[in-house]
Design an enzyme around this catalytic site. Structure first.
Site, PDB file in Angstrom:
ATOM      1  N   ASP A 148      38.653 100.839  40.161  1.00 40.90           N
ATOM      2  CA  ASP A 148      37.357 101.451  40.161  1.00 40.90           C
ATOM      3  C   ASP A 148      36.469 100.234  39.365  1.00 40.90           C
ATOM      4  OD1 ASP A 148      35.177 103.544  39.999  1.00 40.90           O
ATOM      5  OD2 ASP A 148      35.679 103.545  38.048  1.00 40.90           O
ATOM      6  N   ASP A 185      38.744 105.662  35.908  1.00 40.20           N
ATOM      7  CA  ASP A 185      38.643 106.007  34.232  1.00 40.20           C
ATOM      8  C   ASP A 185      38.019 107.688  34.465  1.00 40.20           C
ATOM      9  OD1 ASP A 185      34.930 106.029  34.251  1.00 40.20           O
ATOM     10  OD2 ASP A 185      36.028 105.306  35.910  1.00 40.20           O
ATOM     11  N   ASP A 202      32.441 101.017  37.602  1.00 43.29           N
ATOM     12  CA  ASP A 202      31.809 101.388  36.550  1.00 43.29           C
ATOM     13  C   ASP A 202      32.737 102.092  35.909  1.00 43.29           C
ATOM     14  OD1 ASP A 202      29.191 100.763  37.506  1.00 43.29           O
ATOM     15  OD2 ASP A 202      29.858 101.865  39.188  1.00 43.29           O
TER      16      ASP A 202
END
Length: 222
Positions: free
Chosen positions: A12, A175, A14
């Site tokens: 991922d 995240d 961001d």
């Protein structure tokens, strides 16, 4: 938990590779000023990111995580934000510590890498290029590459198919609960970073296969 060494790692953007909140917060506050509304500040924006720019704009307009602004207000606000962010995608954003170290280690293990993000390509590519990590990735799946975004498993399955790798042999590094949901639905292993954007909630509550504090810890997992 010990993980199986993957034949593919998808990562991922961001909150995982890049702390992009400083730029998102600046654009949000400039948008609010243009609308003659109060600035929202980085602390709030940090809690609102993670579900795409449309949701971020709406959250800023209503000043909370849930809720819908008036359609006319959103229609006025969205082009302002998008124009600001197109010009400022990476003025203040930074890689998290040890990201390049971790990417290099994965490369040295002969694990092909893909970046899978819900962010549109026009914003994704400048960030990867400006922060010097574009060349680590053989495939980039952005938020507008497919009709579906995470938590839908489609972007992960698309990438696995591109590399001709079985999902059970693949790893997602993310995240947020969106990354966990997409990985579980796709049949991937999932490792989460402890520091990312998950609306203030501890990502451990989503039960990923492992949680680490830094990309420097990747070499301890498998």
């Amino acid at each position: 938990m010990a993980l199986t060494k993957p034949a593919l790692a998808l990562i991922d953007l961001d909150g995982t590779l890049v702390d992009s909140v400083p730029d998102l917060a600046w654009c949000t506050d400039q948008m609010m000023l243009a609308l003659d509304m109060p600035e929202r500040g980085e602390v709030n924006v940090r809690n609102w990111v993670g579900n795409g720019l449309e949701r971020l704009i709406k959250r800023a307009l209503v000043n909370q995580l849930d809720g819908e602004p008036a359609e006319a207000l959103y229609a006025k606000a969205a082009p302002i934000f998008m124009a600001l962010y197109a010009e400022n995608p990476c003025q203040h954003s930074q890689l998290y510590p040890a990201v390049k170290q971790g990417l290099q280690w994965l490369k040295e293990q002969d694990i092909p890498l893909g970046c899978v993000t819900n962010k549109d390509e026009q914003f994704t590519l400048p960030i990867l290029n400006n922060l010097g990590i574009r060349d680590y990735f053989e495939l980039i799946v952005s938020g507008d590459t497919l009709p579906q975004k995470k938590p839908d498993p489609a972007p992960l399955l698309y990438a696995a198919s591109y590399f001709n790798i079985e999902p059970s042999q693949a790893l997602m590094i993310g995240d947020s609960v969106n990354d966990v949901k997409a990985s579980r639905a796709a049949g991937f292993q999932i490792v989460c970073m402890s520091y990312g954007y998950n609306h203030g909630n501890d990502i451990r509550s989503a039960n990923p296969d492992a949680v680490i504090d830094s990309f420097a810890e990747l070499n301890t997992l498998f």
